[in-house]
Design an enzyme around this catalytic site. Structure first.
Site, mmCIF file in Angstrom:
data_model
loop_
_atom_site.group_PDB
_atom_site.id
_atom_site.type_symbol
_atom_site.label_atom_id
_atom_site.label_comp_id
_atom_site.label_asym_id
_atom_site.label_seq_id
_atom_site.Cartn_x
_atom_site.Cartn_y
_atom_site.Cartn_z
ATOM 1 C CB SER A 193 -4.166 -7.011 4.484
ATOM 2 O OG SER A 193 -3.684 -5.439 3.846
ATOM 3 N NE ARG A 251 -2.455 -7.594 -4.223
ATOM 4 C CZ ARG A 251 -2.964 -8.236 -3.324
ATOM 5 N NH1 ARG A 251 -2.362 -8.433 -1.791
ATOM 6 N NH2 ARG A 251 -3.967 -8.730 -3.452
ATOM 7 C CG HIS A 279 -1.350 -0.834 1.415
ATOM 8 N ND1 HIS A 279 -1.627 -1.832 2.707
ATOM 9 C CD2 HIS A 279 -2.782 -1.956 0.716
ATOM 10 C CE1 HIS A 279 -3.334 -2.454 2.086
ATOM 11 N NE2 HIS A 279 -3.591 -2.589 1.017
ATOM 12 C CE LYS A 316 -15.669 -7.832 2.780
ATOM 13 N NZ LYS A 316 -14.213 -7.673 1.855
#
Length: 156
Positions: free
Chosen positions: A127, A90, A17, A41
Site C-alpha cells: 500500500s 510477501r 491483497h 493512525k
C-alpha cells in the site's frame, strides 16, 4: 462451515491483497476481509471508504464479506466464530513481523494464523508503494484494481 478472517488496513486495497483473499476463498467456506480500525493512525481513506472498496472489489465472490473492527483481532475472531486468521506474506520481513503476532493470537485465544505466500509477480506491491507511485504521477494501474486507482487519483 469454516470461516477465516483476513485482517489488514487495506489503505488502499492492492492486487496483492486481492490475490490472498481470492485464494483464501477457494480454501475456506467463508472469508471475512476485515479492516482494522486504529484510532492512532490517520489513513488515506476512511474505514467506511475502505469497506466500500472491499465490497465492490469482492462482489463477484459469494463467500467473501467485508467488515471492520477495533480492539483485539482475537476478540473479533471469537465473535464471528472464525477458525483461523489468514495473512499474506510477501517476504521474510513480513514473516518476521507477523509471526510474533500469530503467537500472541494463539496464546490469547487459541486461534491459528495461516500464512499464504503472495504470488511472486505481486510480491513487490505494498500500500505504501502504491501511494508513492500515485503521489508522484506514476502509473499504478498494474498495482491496484480500477476502483481503487480512480479513488487514489481523486484523493492524491
Amino acid at each position: 462451515m469454516s470461516t477465516v478472517v483476513c485482517p489488514g488496513s487495506f489503505d488502499p486495497l492492492t492486487y496483492g491483497h486481492v490475490d490472498i483473499v481470492r485464494r483464501a476463498a477457494q480454501l475456506f467456506d467463508n472469508v471475512i476481509v476485515c479492516v482494522a480500525h486504529n484510532p492512532n493512525k490517520q489513513g488515506l481513506f476512511t474505514v467506511a471508504e475502505r469497506l466500500e472498496i472491499l465490497q465492490e472489489g469482492f462482489s463477484d465472490i459469494p463467500n467473501v464479506t467485508s467488515d471492520s473492527f477495533a480492539g483485539l483481532l482475537v476478540d473479533y475472531c471469537t465473535n464471528v466464530e472464525a477458525c483461523a486468521v489468514v495473512k499474506g506474506i510477501r517476504s521474510n520481513q513480513d514473516y518476521e513481523y507477523e509471526l510474533p503476532m500469530a503467537h500472541v493470537n494463539k496464546q490469547l485465544s487459541g486461534i491459528d494464523t495461516i500464512f499464504l505466500p503472495t504470488s511472486p509477480e505481486l510480491s513487490f506491491i505494498s500500500s505504501s508503494v502504491v501511494k508513492e507511485v500515485v503521489r508522484f504521477g506514476g502509473d499504478a494501474s498494474g498495482l491496484v484494481p480500477p476502483i481503487v486507482l480512480k479513488k487514489l487519483l481523486k484523493r492524491l
